[in-house]
Design a protein around this motif. Structure first.
Motif, short mmCIF file in Angstrom:
data_model
loop_
_atom_site.label_atom_id
_atom_site.label_comp_id
_atom_site.label_asym_id
_atom_site.label_seq_id
_atom_site.Cartn_x
_atom_site.Cartn_y
_atom_site.Cartn_z
N SER A 1 0.66 -1.31 -0.01
CA SER A 1 -0.06 -0.12 -0.06
C SER A 1 0.86 1.33 0.03
O SER A 1 0.47 2.22 -0.58
N ASP B 1 -2.24 0.99 -10.11
CA ASP B 1 -2.82 0.89 -8.77
C ASP B 1 -3.46 2.20 -8.06
O ASP B 1 -4.22 2.05 -7.08
N ARG C 1 -8.16 3.97 -8.37
CA ARG C 1 -9.19 2.75 -8.43
C ARG C 1 -9.98 2.89 -9.63
O ARG C 1 -10.63 3.78 -9.80
N GLY C 2 -10.09 1.91 -10.65
CA GLY C 2 -10.91 1.84 -11.74
C GLY C 2 -10.49 2.74 -12.74
O GLY C 2 -11.16 2.71 -13.83
N LEU D 1 -10.63 -3.08 -12.28
CA LEU D 1 -11.30 -3.24 -11.47
C LEU D 1 -11.39 -4.50 -10.77
O LEU D 1 -11.02 -5.49 -11.88
N ARG D 2 -11.12 -5.05 -9.67
CA ARG D 2 -11.38 -6.39 -9.24
C ARG D 2 -12.51 -6.36 -7.97
O ARG D 2 -12.75 -5.50 -7.54
N ASP E 1 -12.34 -4.52 -4.81
CA ASP E 1 -12.55 -3.26 -4.89
C ASP E 1 -14.21 -2.65 -4.80
O ASP E 1 -14.61 -1.61 -4.48
N CYS F 1 -18.71 -0.12 -12.54
CA CYS F 1 -18.50 1.21 -12.11
C CYS F 1 -19.59 1.86 -11.29
O CYS F 1 -19.45 2.77 -10.65
N ASP G 1 -19.46 0.72 -7.85
CA ASP G 1 -18.34 1.51 -7.04
C ASP G 1 -18.72 2.95 -6.61
O ASP G 1 -18.43 3.33 -5.83
#
Length: 315
Positions: A105, A112, A115-116, A120-121, A124, A168, A171
């Protein structure tokens, strides 16, 4: 659905390694192949790698142009080693930019950081991780299926885009879900009503997610059925090819009939040799009581009687 066309990598789902373990990631359909090449090039030419390679190259050039000696040889070897190591490291980073995200991190890579932006995974979307994982796996199966050769690539791209846009949208529900949880924890009645309203708005989006999951699953059912048909056709063609090279029944019968006359012909020659040499009778021509125990003998059904002439009735 209107959208601009982007050239995408062949497989929109990639298996990758993350600090929390292996996972599947869904690539952003709006990232064109040219930009992916740029990201791979940027990962392979990180400043530290470039600096190491340049330092090694300069050291090797200086060593090669100086007088011969141990120090020059050592400097040349070190420079060459530095150039080789930087080349290997750059190639490794470029080829694994999509598949290795074990950066921690504190030092995320470009892919990375937001995000998006690139992919995406399921983690997330922690609140709907199971559904997200199902959708991503569905896109992966569709693009890897043998049935894809029979499907318009634009249609497969549309499945990719629909799933991406669904994820999306989910998210974007993250703040609303958090707000609903916070409002539900408030003791105020009005806050509870606000929490119910926020939860209801999120549930509407989750219901739409369920519709997408069902529709993607229907696509998978259809492609699996066609895969079974293709497999059946392959097996039928293989069976036909295998059986086509088998000898015909008439041919096999002719071979068997030709083999049927061989024992009598051999018997004629053997008995003739026995008569010429005076070697005496064979065991099967002796009374059964005189046969050696445990010895395998020819059947009387296959051999002529003892009194038969060796030169008669053998053809």
């Amino acid at each position: 659905m209107t959208h601009h066309t982007a050239t995408r990598p062949t497989t929109p789902v990639r298996a990758a390694l993350f600090p929390d373990g292996p996972d599947l990631l869904l690539l952003n359909p709006d990232i064109c192949e040219r930009r992916w090449r740029g990201e791979r090039l940027r990962a392979g030419l990180r400043p530290r790698i470039v600096l190491t390679g340049l330092t090694g190259a300069v050291l090797a050039v200086l060593a090669a142009s100086s007088d011969s000696g141990f120090s020059a040889v050592f400097a040349l070897g070190a420079g060459t080693l530095a150039v080789g190591a930087s080349t290997v490291a750059g190639w490794r980073n470029a080829t694994r930019v999509l598949t290795d995200h074990r950066h921690g991190s504190g030092s995320p890579c470009r892919l990375d950081r937001v995000r998006g932006e690139f992919f995406l995974r399921s983690p997330d979307l922690a609140e709907v991780a199971t559904a997200a994982r199902t959708l991503i796996a569905g896109v992966d199966e569709l693009h890897r299926s043998p049935a894809r050769a029979w499907i318009d690539p634009a249609l497969l791209g549309e499945v990719h885009r629909v799933v991406w846009e669904t994820l999306c949208c989910l998210d974007r529900t993250r703040p609303a879900r958090s707000l609903a949880d916070d409002l539900a924890a408030e003791p105020d009645t009005e806050a509870g009503e606000l929490a119910a309203a926020a939860r209801q708005a999120v549930d509407v989006i989750d219901d739409s997610l369920g519709e997408v999951v069902r529709h993607v699953h229907a696509c998978l059912v259809l492609t699996r059925a066609w895969e079974a048909k293709l497999r059946q056709r392959e097996l039928a063609a293989l069976t036909d090819r295998t059986l086509a090279v088998l000898p015909g029944h008439a041919h096999a019968r002719r071979v068997a009939e030709a083999a049927e006359a061989l024992p009598r012909a051999v018997f004629a020659h053997i008995t003739a040799a026995r008569d010429v040499t005076g070697a005496g009778a064979f065991p099967w021509e002796q009374p059964p009581s005189s046969w050696p125990r445990g010895r395998r003998i020819l059947s009387r059904r296959d051999m002529p009687s003892r009194g038969a002439r060796s030169d008669e009735g053998l053809s």
